[in-house]
Motif scaffolding. Structure first.
Motif, PDB file in Angstrom:
ATOM      1  N   GLY A   4       0.824  -1.199   0.000  1.00  0.00           N
ATOM      2  CA  GLY A   4       0.000   0.000   0.000  1.00  0.00           C
ATOM      3  C   GLY A   4       0.856   1.245   0.000  1.00  0.00           C
ATOM      4  N   HIS A   6       0.888   5.130   1.420  1.00  0.00           N
ATOM      5  CA  HIS A   6       0.262   6.061   2.354  1.00  0.00           C
ATOM      6  C   HIS A   6       0.692   7.468   1.978  1.00  0.00           C
ATOM      7  N   ARG A  37      -3.583  -1.122  -1.817  1.00  0.00           N
ATOM      8  CA  ARG A  37      -4.255  -0.111  -1.007  1.00  0.00           C
ATOM      9  C   ARG A  37      -3.620   1.268  -1.202  1.00  0.00           C
ATOM     10  N   THR A  39      -3.909   5.035   0.822  1.00  0.00           N
ATOM     11  CA  THR A  39      -4.456   5.704   1.992  1.00  0.00           C
ATOM     12  C   THR A  39      -3.942   7.129   2.094  1.00  0.00           C
ATOM     13  N   ASN A 200      -3.222  -2.285  12.181  1.00  0.00           N
ATOM     14  CA  ASN A 200      -2.161  -1.575  11.477  1.00  0.00           C
ATOM     15  C   ASN A 200      -1.132  -1.116  12.487  1.00  0.00           C
ATOM     16  N   THR A 233      -1.387  -5.757   9.149  1.00  0.00           N
ATOM     17  CA  THR A 233      -0.725  -4.827   8.240  1.00  0.00           C
ATOM     18  C   THR A 233       0.212  -3.931   9.041  1.00  0.00           C
ATOM     19  N   VAL A 235       2.996  -0.239   8.648  1.00  0.00           N
ATOM     20  CA  VAL A 235       3.644   0.841   7.897  1.00  0.00           C
ATOM     21  C   VAL A 235       5.150   0.657   8.016  1.00  0.00           C
ATOM     22  N   GLU A 261       0.654  -7.294   4.685  1.00  0.00           N
ATOM     23  CA  GLU A 261       0.617  -6.066   3.894  1.00  0.00           C
ATOM     24  C   GLU A 261       1.524  -5.022   4.524  1.00  0.00           C
ATOM     25  N   GLN A 263       2.703  -0.887   4.085  1.00  0.00           N
ATOM     26  CA  GLN A 263       2.441   0.393   3.463  1.00  0.00           C
ATOM     27  C   GLN A 263       3.709   1.248   3.504  1.00  0.00           C
TER      28      GLN A 263
END
Length: 285
Positions: A4, A6, A37, A39, A200, A233, A235, A261, A263
């Motif tokens: 993903g 961000h 994804r 975001t 997350n 998920t 970051v 996942e 990000q």
């Protein structure tokens, strides 16, 4: 490993007239690369530990509506909605609207909110941390009820709804997925276990993530929830472009822990970042 982007910084390019096309082009690049994804933040001032409060910032759900019109496959949501910024019944309608107009691509990312400067500046009530988490729990319950067959009232300590009518219903089946953001071990991860489809975390180190996931598993045991039902998920906080080998090694470790996942946060012009990132991620295999 799903991926993903961000999108958290609207300061590059510096011309405000270029914000919209840069946002659209960045989303196009990552969608074509197969990202899962996209975001944006739920802030009105830039975070002071990332910049200065007077840097450009856009309202999140309006921004996602723009991105929805320019993409076809990306899952869309805020990372994460601040619980104090919208009444929960209206929040459920906002996410439903995004879901319907995007063809079923919305999810609800939500957290306890924290940025008191922007709240005080813009007239958002500032309440103690404990109350924020109690409001977060009620908001999660309200959204789940709004997205169910129960159109009846909700009578909570902080929120009272005479009806929980939500028409049209979301396209996502059976409802938009709920992601609770944050790694707080006593409250946040407990709420994940009770109400969320995904957590997350910040991927600071594999050891830290492993500890958070062990805590989440314990909360799941406490509330009789299947830990494996929850999508994990995170970051990625490292500098992926300057040290791709370190990222690839870390990604392998996070995958082994159950993170499915990651990000990424652009650290330069978003189009440049997205372009270079898409050259690295195929090495994930």
């Amino acid at each position: 490993m799903k991926l993903g982007l961000h999108y958290w910084n609207y300061s590059e390019p510096t011309d405000p007239a270029r914000i919209a096309p840069t946002l659209a082009e960045t989303a196009r690049i990552v969608e074509e690369a197969g990202f899962h994804r996209f975001t944006v933040m739920d802030h009105y001032f830039q975070m002071e530990h990332r910049g200065t409060a007077d840097e450009p910032m856009l309202e999140g759900y309006t921004t996602l509506g723009y991105v929805a019109a320019r993409t076809e496959r990306l899952q869309l949501g805020l990372l994460v909605t601040g619980v104090m910024y919208r009444y929960p019944g209206l929040l459920a309608k906002i996410v439903t609207t995004l879901d319907v107009l995007s063809g079923g691509r919305a999810f609800l990312g939500i957290g306890a909110s924290w940025y008191e400067r922007e709240q005080r500046a813009l007239g958002v009530p500032v309440v103690p941390m404990g109350e924020r988490f109690e409001r977060l729990e009620e908001s999660l319950r309200i959204c789940r009820q709004m997205w169910s067959d129960d159109n009846g009232p909700f009578d909570g300590r902080y929120y009272q709804l005479a009806e929980t009518l939500c028409v049209p219903a979301p396209i996502s089946s059976p409802r938009p997925r709920i992601m609770v953001g944050g790694g707080g071990e006593k409250k946040t991860l407990r709420l994940v276990a009770q109400y969320a489809d995904a957590c997350n975390l910040f991927a600071v180190t594999p050891d830290d993530v492993a500890h958070k996931l062990d805590t989440l598993r314990a909360h799941c045991d406490d509330v009789d929830r299947d830990y494996d039902e929850i999508t994990k998920t995170a970051v990625y906080t490292g500098n992926v472009l300057d040290d791709p080998d370190a990222f690839l090694a870390a990604a392998e470790q996070y995958a082994a822990l159950g993170i499915t996942e990651l990000q990424f946060m652009p650290d330069r012009d978003p189009v440049e970042f997205a372009t270079r990132l898409t050259e690295i991620v195929p090495r994930l295999g």
